[in-house]
Design a protein around this motif. Structure first.
Motif, PDB file in Angstrom:
ATOM      1  N   ASP A 257      70.391  39.685  23.533  1.00  0.00           N
ATOM      2  CA  ASP A 257      71.026  38.874  22.296  1.00  0.00           C
ATOM      3  C   ASP A 257      71.415  40.009  21.169  1.00  0.00           C
ATOM      4  O   ASP A 257      70.924  40.982  21.054  1.00  0.00           O
ATOM      5  CB  ASP A 257      70.093  38.104  21.558  1.00  0.00           C
ATOM      6  CG  ASP A 257      69.663  36.939  22.288  1.00  0.00           C
ATOM      7  OD1 ASP A 257      70.421  36.700  23.439  1.00  0.00           O
ATOM      8  OD2 ASP A 257      68.708  36.188  22.027  1.00  0.00           O
ATOM      9  N   THR A 258      72.436  39.746  20.551  1.00  0.00           N
ATOM     10  CA  THR A 258      72.857  40.481  19.425  1.00  0.00           C
ATOM     11  C   THR A 258      71.808  40.528  18.346  1.00  0.00           C
ATOM     12  O   THR A 258      71.104  39.180  18.269  1.00  0.00           O
ATOM     13  CB  THR A 258      74.098  40.141  19.035  1.00  0.00           C
ATOM     14  OG1 THR A 258      74.133  38.742  18.305  1.00  0.00           O
ATOM     15  CG2 THR A 258      75.352  40.227  19.916  1.00  0.00           C
ATOM     16  N   PRO A 259      71.854  41.352  17.431  1.00  0.00           N
ATOM     17  CA  PRO A 259      70.803  41.126  16.316  1.00  0.00           C
ATOM     18  C   PRO A 259      71.283  39.907  15.443  1.00  0.00           C
ATOM     19  O   PRO A 259      70.006  39.072  15.135  1.00  0.00           O
ATOM     20  CB  PRO A 259      71.310  42.243  15.314  1.00  0.00           C
ATOM     21  CG  PRO A 259      71.717  43.308  16.187  1.00  0.00           C
ATOM     22  CD  PRO A 259      72.552  42.653  17.279  1.00  0.00           C
ATOM     23  N   GLN A 260      72.484  39.370  15.466  1.00  0.00           N
ATOM     24  CA  GLN A 260      72.618  38.068  14.814  1.00  0.00           C
ATOM     25  C   GLN A 260      72.180  36.896  15.456  1.00  0.00           C
ATOM     26  O   GLN A 260      71.422  35.977  15.100  1.00  0.00           O
ATOM     27  CB  GLN A 260      74.169  37.521  14.571  1.00  0.00           C
ATOM     28  CG  GLN A 260      74.810  38.797  13.577  1.00  0.00           C
ATOM     29  CD  GLN A 260      75.563  39.869  14.371  1.00  0.00           C
ATOM     30  OE1 GLN A 260      74.929  40.497  15.396  1.00  0.00           O
ATOM     31  NE2 GLN A 260      76.645  40.410  13.821  1.00  0.00           N
ATOM     32  N   GLU A 261      72.118  36.977  16.862  1.00  0.00           N
ATOM     33  CA  GLU A 261      71.506  36.058  17.813  1.00  0.00           C
ATOM     34  C   GLU A 261      70.109  35.909  17.879  1.00  0.00           C
ATOM     35  O   GLU A 261      69.509  34.609  17.473  1.00  0.00           O
ATOM     36  CB  GLU A 261      71.970  36.157  19.214  1.00  0.00           C
ATOM     37  CG  GLU A 261      73.669  35.765  19.508  1.00  0.00           C
ATOM     38  CD  GLU A 261      74.104  36.188  20.840  1.00  0.00           C
ATOM     39  OE1 GLU A 261      75.097  35.613  21.398  1.00  0.00           O
ATOM     40  OE2 GLU A 261      73.316  36.982  21.458  1.00  0.00           O
ATOM     41  N   THR A 262      69.581  37.140  17.568  1.00  0.00           N
ATOM     42  CA  THR A 262      68.312  37.132  17.577  1.00  0.00           C
ATOM     43  C   THR A 262      67.827  36.584  16.187  1.00  0.00           C
ATOM     44  O   THR A 262      66.664  35.833  16.243  1.00  0.00           O
ATOM     45  CB  THR A 262      67.663  38.441  17.590  1.00  0.00           C
ATOM     46  OG1 THR A 262      68.074  39.039  18.890  1.00  0.00           O
ATOM     47  CG2 THR A 262      66.115  38.657  17.364  1.00  0.00           C
ATOM     48  N   ALA A 263      68.206  36.906  15.099  1.00  0.00           N
ATOM     49  CA  ALA A 263      68.042  36.392  13.663  1.00  0.00           C
ATOM     50  C   ALA A 263      68.031  34.820  13.776  1.00  0.00           C
ATOM     51  O   ALA A 263      67.292  34.128  13.275  1.00  0.00           O
ATOM     52  CB  ALA A 263      68.660  36.902  12.802  1.00  0.00           C
ATOM     53  N   GLN A 264      69.061  34.393  14.485  1.00  0.00           N
ATOM     54  CA  GLN A 264      69.338  32.807  14.231  1.00  0.00           C
ATOM     55  C   GLN A 264      68.177  32.094  15.185  1.00  0.00           C
ATOM     56  O   GLN A 264      67.751  30.937  14.832  1.00  0.00           O
ATOM     57  CB  GLN A 264      70.619  32.398  15.189  1.00  0.00           C
ATOM     58  CG  GLN A 264      71.968  32.745  14.481  1.00  0.00           C
ATOM     59  CD  GLN A 264      73.265  32.771  15.154  1.00  0.00           C
ATOM     60  OE1 GLN A 264      73.372  31.729  15.794  1.00  0.00           O
ATOM     61  NE2 GLN A 264      74.173  33.569  14.859  1.00  0.00           N
ATOM     62  N   HIS A 265      67.765  32.863  16.181  1.00  0.00           N
ATOM     63  CA  HIS A 265      66.583  32.393  17.210  1.00  0.00           C
ATOM     64  C   HIS A 265      65.471  32.210  16.396  1.00  0.00           C
ATOM     65  O   HIS A 265      64.559  31.201  16.372  1.00  0.00           O
ATOM     66  CB  HIS A 265      66.405  32.935  18.317  1.00  0.00           C
ATOM     67  CG  HIS A 265      67.382  32.911  19.375  1.00  0.00           C
ATOM     68  ND1 HIS A 265      67.966  31.570  19.764  1.00  0.00           N
ATOM     69  CD2 HIS A 265      68.310  33.447  20.086  1.00  0.00           C
ATOM     70  CE1 HIS A 265      69.116  31.733  20.661  1.00  0.00           C
ATOM     71  NE2 HIS A 265      69.488  32.947  20.760  1.00  0.00           N
ATOM     72  N   GLN A 266      65.112  33.394  15.676  1.00  0.00           N
ATOM     73  CA  GLN A 266      64.014  33.299  14.914  1.00  0.00           C
ATOM     74  C   GLN A 266      64.011  32.491  13.789  1.00  0.00           C
ATOM     75  O   GLN A 266      62.724  31.837  13.389  1.00  0.00           O
ATOM     76  CB  GLN A 266      63.752  34.619  14.557  1.00  0.00           C
ATOM     77  CG  GLN A 266      63.149  35.781  15.599  1.00  0.00           C
ATOM     78  CD  GLN A 266      63.013  37.186  15.038  1.00  0.00           C
ATOM     79  OE1 GLN A 266      62.896  37.322  14.019  1.00  0.00           O
ATOM     80  NE2 GLN A 266      62.694  38.140  16.078  1.00  0.00           N
ATOM     81  N   ILE A 267      64.993  32.222  12.912  1.00  0.00           N
ATOM     82  CA  ILE A 267      65.227  31.379  12.017  1.00  0.00           C
ATOM     83  C   ILE A 267      64.767  29.856  12.510  1.00  0.00           C
ATOM     84  O   ILE A 267      64.350  29.187  11.785  1.00  0.00           O
ATOM     85  CB  ILE A 267      66.267  31.572  11.090  1.00  0.00           C
ATOM     86  CG1 ILE A 267      66.376  32.968  10.629  1.00  0.00           C
ATOM     87  CG2 ILE A 267      66.663  30.417  10.011  1.00  0.00           C
ATOM     88  CD1 ILE A 267      67.806  33.365   9.991  1.00  0.00           C
ATOM     89  N   SER A 268      65.556  29.513  13.371  1.00  0.00           N
ATOM     90  CA  SER A 268      65.685  28.316  13.918  1.00  0.00           C
ATOM     91  C   SER A 268      63.996  27.965  14.602  1.00  0.00           C
ATOM     92  O   SER A 268      63.703  26.834  14.621  1.00  0.00           O
ATOM     93  CB  SER A 268      66.791  28.048  15.001  1.00  0.00           C
ATOM     94  OG  SER A 268      66.357  28.573  16.224  1.00  0.00           O
TER      95      SER A 268
END
Length: 70
Positions: A2-13
């Motif tokens: 995952d990109t950092p943005q995708e990782t952030a989205q997963h952690q937030i959701s």
């Protein structure tokens, strides 16, 4: 991977972190984007440079493991 943005989205959701907590870690690691710009970067509404991606990666690491002490 995952990109950092995708990782952030997963952690937030997933409830692991919030945009606000992640932004605080981002700022603590040298990031300069204001909160709304930071959120737009995470969700792909704005493109960012390599520096912001590196700082986002550091912020994600800090949220996962706690701040690193030297």
């Amino acid at each position: 991977m995952d990109t950092p943005q995708e990782t952030a989205q997963h952690q937030i959701s997933g409830g692991t972190t919030s945009v606000e907590k992640l932004w605080i870690s981002y700022i603590a690691n040298g990031g300069t984007a204001p909160p709304l710009v930071f959120e737009a970067i995470i969700y792909g509404a704005l493109r960012c440079d390599g520096f912001d991606l590196q700082v986002l990666s550091l912020a994600l690491r800090d949220r996962a493991t706690g701040p690193q002490e030297f």
